[in-house]
Design an enzyme around this catalytic site. Structure first.
Site, short mmCIF file in Angstrom:
data_model
loop_
_atom_site.label_atom_id
_atom_site.label_comp_id
_atom_site.label_asym_id
_atom_site.label_seq_id
_atom_site.Cartn_x
_atom_site.Cartn_y
_atom_site.Cartn_z
N ARG A 20 -7.99 -15.01 -28.81
CA ARG A 20 -8.11 -13.60 -29.19
C ARG A 20 -6.76 -12.90 -29.32
NH1 ARG A 20 -11.96 -10.77 -25.15
NH2 ARG A 20 -11.68 -12.61 -23.83
N ARG A 76 52.73 3.21 -45.73
CA ARG A 76 52.07 4.11 -46.68
C ARG A 76 52.77 4.02 -48.03
NH1 ARG A 76 52.87 9.32 -42.80
NH2 ARG A 76 51.42 8.76 -41.13
#
Length: 475
Positions: free
Chosen positions: A16, A442
């Protein structure tokens, strides 16, 4: 307890449940169903355990190993009597009393097992059986008592008539037996019944035939006798065990702001004066110290939170450690093998994976720190990422004590930044940085004056701005 052993019946599939897993392997509050039964036996003082396994046995072996148990195999399902016979064959010679437990009944308490054993001994009976009085006894065998209150019969529901089915006292499937009686009675069982199985319940008749009694013991809480045969019953058992867990924590000095919206699994420990807000989930073997604050929506799985830690809303932690006084969140994520040092701040939308963060360091905003070793009092600026994966291998990043990392920095691993160094914002660091150095990476900035007014005047118009007047000598 010396001389007492347990047989845990855990061979069934549980159709079940609609699952490929055996029903006793499904989790209830973070542990397999059968684990809770074995834990109750262990807490009752029983050391020797035999697990009768069948369907999906490999899924249950970790539980057997955790309790140092033995295994008996029931290849075909011929009933509880046959299962007990398989288990009995594996018991040591020193077992004088045998407790038979249903592997699908996780709500059983240790005190009830001890009471069941005591009830049998007091009356010197060959057996005692745990019963429960249920509002809805459907699916359970019914207890039929004799005039003296002892058990006269146990009738399985499929064998019961309409009158017996109205009886509300049911058989739990949990028994305490004198071993000699059990060994003598099991071979006498018959399979002449509706299910063509060997019922352990028929040992009641064996006891009566010997002129002896079977002692019933009604469970103090009827829920203790409930087995799990469906997902609904699995959810019900989880709810009941959760309520027990939360009650224990509150009794020990933990504040649960709203227990109805708090989920804490069986293996979790929480220290005094910790406050847990609604919507919190604590899983696995999590250990929470004293005076911790865990706010709404946090999830902690298999981790350690030391005293005084603060978790702000919606922080998620898995298999990590957090030292005293650290502050996490909101919306932080600690992935496995992360170690957060004392007084560290890990802020909103910061993810940390397999990294060590030293005492007093901070990463407060929008960063990813993976495979990193970060020293003491390091500042990790917003938008910092450790680029740890090259598509094949993971590589480490090391930041020494006192390093300052500017915002929007990419640290391309493997890379080491020495103590006291400063990384300028917007840098992509691909080489090691010496201690106390300034690292910048940068592109040169270029300003083209008046470009927007000349090339994109519609942007100025949209913003309600007018083009600046042209400077003399300029066209």
């Amino acid at each position: 307890m010396k001389g007492i052993s347990a047989i845990l019946l855990a061979a069934g599939q549980g159709k079940r449940m609609k699952s490929s897993l055996p029903k006793v392997a499904h989790l209830v509050l973070g542990k397999p169903v059968v684990w809770h039964v074995a834990q109750a036996a262990r807490a009752a003082g029983i050391r020797e355990m035999v697990f009768v396994l069948g369907y999906g046995r490999d899924k249950i072996l970790p539980v057997v190993e955790a309790f140092g148990g033995k295994v008996a195999i029931q290849e075909s399902q011929f009933g509880t009597g046959d299962a007990a016979r398989c288990g009995l064959a594996e018991l040591s010679a020193g077992a004088k009393e045998v407790v038979v437990l249903c592997g699908d009944a996780p709500l059983l308490r240790p005190a009830t097992i001890r009471a069941l054993l005591a009830a049998r001994r007091r009356q010197e009976a060959p057996a005692s059986v745990l019963t429960g009085v249920l509002d809805d006894p459907t699916g359970y065998g019914r207890i039929v008592r004799g005039d003296d209150g002892s058990v006269a019969r146990i009738v399985e529901e499929k064998d019961a008539n309409a009158v017996l089915r109205k009886v509300r006292e049911v058989n739990s499937g949990t028994y305490a037996f004198d071993r000699v009686f059990l060994e003598r009675g099991l071979p006498r069982l018959s399979d002449v019944n509706a299910q063509r199985e060997y019922y352990l319940t028929d040992l009641v008749l064996e006891a009566l035939a010997e002129g002896k009694r079977v002692v019933p013991l009604a469970a103090g809480e009827p829920d203790e006798v409930r087995g799990i045969n469906s997902r609904r019953e699995l959810a019900d058992a989880t709810r009941i065990l959760l309520e027990r867990k939360l009650d224990e924590l509150m009794a020990s000095g933990v504040t649960l702001v709203d227990p109805r919206r708090t989920y804490i699994e069986t293996g979790v420990s929480v220290g005094q004066d910790t406050v847990i807000d609604p919507g919190v989930t604590l899983l696995g073997a999590t250990r929470v110290g004293r005076g911790v604050r865990i706010q709404t929506g946090c999830v902690v799985d298999g981790s350690v939170l030391s005293d005084g830690v603060e978790m702000k809303p919606y922080t998620v932690i898995a298999r990590s450690t957090v030292r005293k006084g650290a502050i996490l969140g909101p919306f932080s994520h600690l992935r496995p093998e992360t170690a957060i040092g004392e007084g560290v701040h890990i802020g909103n939308f910061v993810e940390v994976k397999k990294s060590r963060i030293g005492k007093g360091s901070k990463a407060n905003h929008l960063s990813y720190l993976g495979d990193a070793t970060i020293g003491k009092k390091v500042n990790v600026g917003a938008g910092t990422i450790t680029c740890n994966y090259d598509g094949i291998h993971k590589h480490p990043t090391v930041l020494g004590d006192g390093v300052f990392v500017g915002s929007d920095t990419m640290l391309v691993a493997p890379v080491t930044v020495g103590k006291g160094a400063l990384i300028g914002a917007g840098s992509t660091i691909t080489r090691n940085v010496p201690s106390y150095a300034l690292a910048l990476c940068r592109a040169e900035q270029k300003n083209i004056e008046g470009w927007v007014a000349r090339k994109r005047p519609e942007l100025l118009k949209k913003a309600g701005l007018s083009a600046p007047a042209a400077k003399k000598g300029k066209k």
